[in-house]
Design a protein around this motif. Structure first.
Motif, PDB file in Angstrom:
ATOM      1  N   GLU A   1       6.365 -20.747 -18.729  1.00 28.80           N
ATOM      2  CA  GLU A   1       6.158 -20.301 -20.098  1.00 28.80           C
ATOM      3  C   GLU A   1       6.963 -19.036 -20.341  1.00 28.80           C
ATOM      4  OE1 GLU A   1       2.033 -19.993 -21.272  1.00 28.80           O
ATOM      5  OE2 GLU A   1       1.499 -21.561 -19.829  1.00 28.80           O
ATOM      6  N   ALA A   2       7.741 -19.010 -21.407  1.00 25.19           N
ATOM      7  CA  ALA A   2       8.541 -17.839 -21.758  1.00 25.19           C
ATOM      8  C   ALA A   2       7.637 -16.629 -21.929  1.00 25.19           C
ATOM      9  CB  ALA A   2       9.316 -18.102 -23.048  1.00 25.19           C
ATOM     10  N   GLY A   3       8.070 -15.501 -21.415  1.00 24.89           N
ATOM     11  CA  GLY A   3       7.332 -14.266 -21.590  1.00 24.89           C
ATOM     12  C   GLY A   3       6.208 -14.012 -20.617  1.00 24.89           C
ATOM     13  N   ARG A   4       5.919 -14.952 -19.716  1.00 25.78           N
ATOM     14  CA  ARG A   4       4.825 -14.739 -18.750  1.00 25.78           C
ATOM     15  C   ARG A   4       5.291 -13.818 -17.632  1.00 25.78           C
ATOM     16  NH1 ARG A   4       1.016 -19.650 -16.967  1.00 25.78           N
ATOM     17  NH2 ARG A   4       0.090 -17.894 -15.850  1.00 25.78           N
ATOM     18  N   ALA A   5       4.756 -12.609 -17.602  1.00 25.05           N
ATOM     19  CA  ALA A   5       5.122 -11.644 -16.571  1.00 25.05           C
ATOM     20  C   ALA A   5       4.715 -12.122 -15.179  1.00 25.05           C
ATOM     21  CB  ALA A   5       4.485 -10.290 -16.870  1.00 25.05           C
ATOM     22  N   ASP A   6       3.605 -12.871 -15.085  1.00 25.35           N
ATOM     23  CA  ASP A   6       3.133 -13.326 -13.773  1.00 25.35           C
ATOM     24  C   ASP A   6       3.994 -14.444 -13.182  1.00 25.35           C
ATOM     25  OD1 ASP A   6       2.259 -15.179 -15.655  1.00 25.35           O
ATOM     26  OD2 ASP A   6       0.245 -15.373 -14.813  1.00 25.35           O
ATOM     27  N   GLN A   7       5.062 -14.814 -13.895  1.00 27.33           N
ATOM     28  CA  GLN A   7       6.029 -15.786 -13.388  1.00 27.33           C
ATOM     29  C   GLN A   7       7.400 -15.140 -13.177  1.00 27.33           C
ATOM     30  OE1 GLN A   7       5.920 -18.996 -16.307  1.00 27.33           O
ATOM     31  NE2 GLN A   7       4.240 -19.966 -15.217  1.00 27.33           N
ATOM     32  N   ARG A   8       7.431 -13.807 -13.173  1.00 29.54           N
ATOM     33  CA  ARG A   8       8.705 -13.103 -13.018  1.00 29.54           C
ATOM     34  C   ARG A   8       8.657 -12.153 -11.830  1.00 29.54           C
ATOM     35  NH1 ARG A   8      10.206 -11.156 -18.948  1.00 29.54           N
ATOM     36  NH2 ARG A   8      11.291  -9.676 -17.635  1.00 29.54           N
ATOM     37  N   PHE A   9       9.807 -12.065 -11.155  1.00 31.93           N
ATOM     38  CA  PHE A   9       9.928 -11.270  -9.933  1.00 31.93           C
ATOM     39  C   PHE A   9      11.261 -10.526  -9.948  1.00 31.93           C
ATOM     40  CE2 PHE A   9       7.500 -15.084  -9.273  1.00 31.93           C
ATOM     41  CZ  PHE A   9       6.362 -14.636  -8.636  1.00 31.93           C
ATOM     42  N   THR A  10      11.276  -9.346  -9.331  1.00 30.30           N
ATOM     43  CA  THR A  10      12.538  -8.648  -9.138  1.00 30.30           C
ATOM     44  C   THR A  10      12.913  -8.770  -7.665  1.00 30.30           C
ATOM     45  OG1 THR A  10      11.427  -6.529  -8.783  1.00 30.30           O
ATOM     46  CG2 THR A  10      12.172  -7.034 -11.046  1.00 30.30           C
ATOM     47  N   LEU A  11      14.207  -8.720  -7.395  1.00 31.51           N
ATOM     48  CA  LEU A  11      14.723  -8.780  -6.032  1.00 31.51           C
ATOM     49  C   LEU A  11      15.191  -7.391  -5.643  1.00 31.51           C
ATOM     50  CD1 LEU A  11      16.887 -12.034  -6.224  1.00 31.51           C
ATOM     51  CD2 LEU A  11      14.558 -11.791  -5.375  1.00 31.51           C
ATOM     52  N   GLU A  12      14.788  -6.949  -4.466  1.00 27.63           N
ATOM     53  CA  GLU A  12      15.136  -5.622  -3.969  1.00 27.63           C
ATOM     54  C   GLU A  12      15.789  -5.804  -2.605  1.00 27.63           C
ATOM     55  OE1 GLU A  12      11.988  -2.726  -2.102  1.00 27.63           O
ATOM     56  OE2 GLU A  12      11.938  -2.576  -4.286  1.00 27.63           O
ATOM     57  N   PRO A  13      17.049  -5.401  -2.436  1.00 26.22           N
ATOM     58  CA  PRO A  13      17.689  -5.564  -1.127  1.00 26.22           C
ATOM     59  C   PRO A  13      16.893  -4.865  -0.028  1.00 26.22           C
ATOM     60  CG  PRO A  13      19.303  -4.937  -2.775  1.00 26.22           C
ATOM     61  CD  PRO A  13      17.947  -4.784  -3.419  1.00 26.22           C
ATOM     62  N   ALA A  14      16.761  -5.527   1.096  1.00 24.74           N
ATOM     63  CA  ALA A  14      16.076  -4.975   2.265  1.00 24.74           C
ATOM     64  C   ALA A  14      17.048  -4.978   3.435  1.00 24.74           C
ATOM     65  CB  ALA A  14      14.843  -5.809   2.602  1.00 24.74           C
ATOM     66  N   THR A  15      17.132  -3.886   4.128  1.00 27.90           N
ATOM     67  CA  THR A  15      18.012  -3.820   5.298  1.00 27.90           C
ATOM     68  C   THR A  15      17.213  -3.644   6.577  1.00 27.90           C
ATOM     69  OG1 THR A  15      18.302  -1.454   4.937  1.00 27.90           O
ATOM     70  CG2 THR A  15      19.983  -2.929   4.012  1.00 27.90           C
TER      71      THR A  15
END
Length: 134
Positions: free
Chosen positions: A71-85
């Motif tokens: 569903e458009a606009g659903r924050a609980d379906q969105r994720f950010t990617l953060e590089p991990a070393t």
């Protein structure tokens, strides 16, 4: 890679996202850029296209992830990617509604089928994911 399977440790009958061997993982997953974040789309052979969704709106620690209709606009379906070393190269996934939380493997288990959860970011290897093109 990760896929779907039964929720372990509780007899709920739910299908949730979990840790499974890369070979034969199902359903195939697709990262879709959406407004500075990503949706994890699940291309299920029976249920059709859905999205990885953090339970209960995604604002608390210890929540599971399961497939649901995108569903458009659903924050609980969105994720950010953060590089991990450290401790390994890859990416940490942070849920958009619970920015202080990362997606990880329940109790840092290495057991096949253990569910993915939203939990406090601690820099552990259970919160680092490798992304591969297929």
């Amino acid at each position: 890679m990760r896929g779907e399977g039964p929720e372990l440790f509780k007899d709920t009958g739910r299908t949730v996202l979990g840790q499974h061997p890369c070979a034969g993982v199902s359903p195939p997953t697709i990262l879709e850029p959406v407004g500075g974040a990503y949706r994890i789309k699940l291309d299920h052979p029976v249920d059709g296209l859905g999205c990885a969704t953090v339970d209960y709106g995604g604002t608390e620690d210890g929540l599971l992830l399961a497939g649901a209709g995108c569903e458009a606009g659903r924050a609980d379906q969105r994720f950010t990617l953060e590089p991990a070393t450290t401790p390994a190269a890859g990416y940490r996934l942070r849920s958009v509604p619970g920015r202080s939380f990362c997606i990880g493997v329940y109790q840092a288990s290495r057991q096949d089928g253990v569910q993915l959860i939203q939990t406090t970011c601690d820099g552990g290897p259970d919160q680092v994911f490798t992304l591969r093109r297929s």
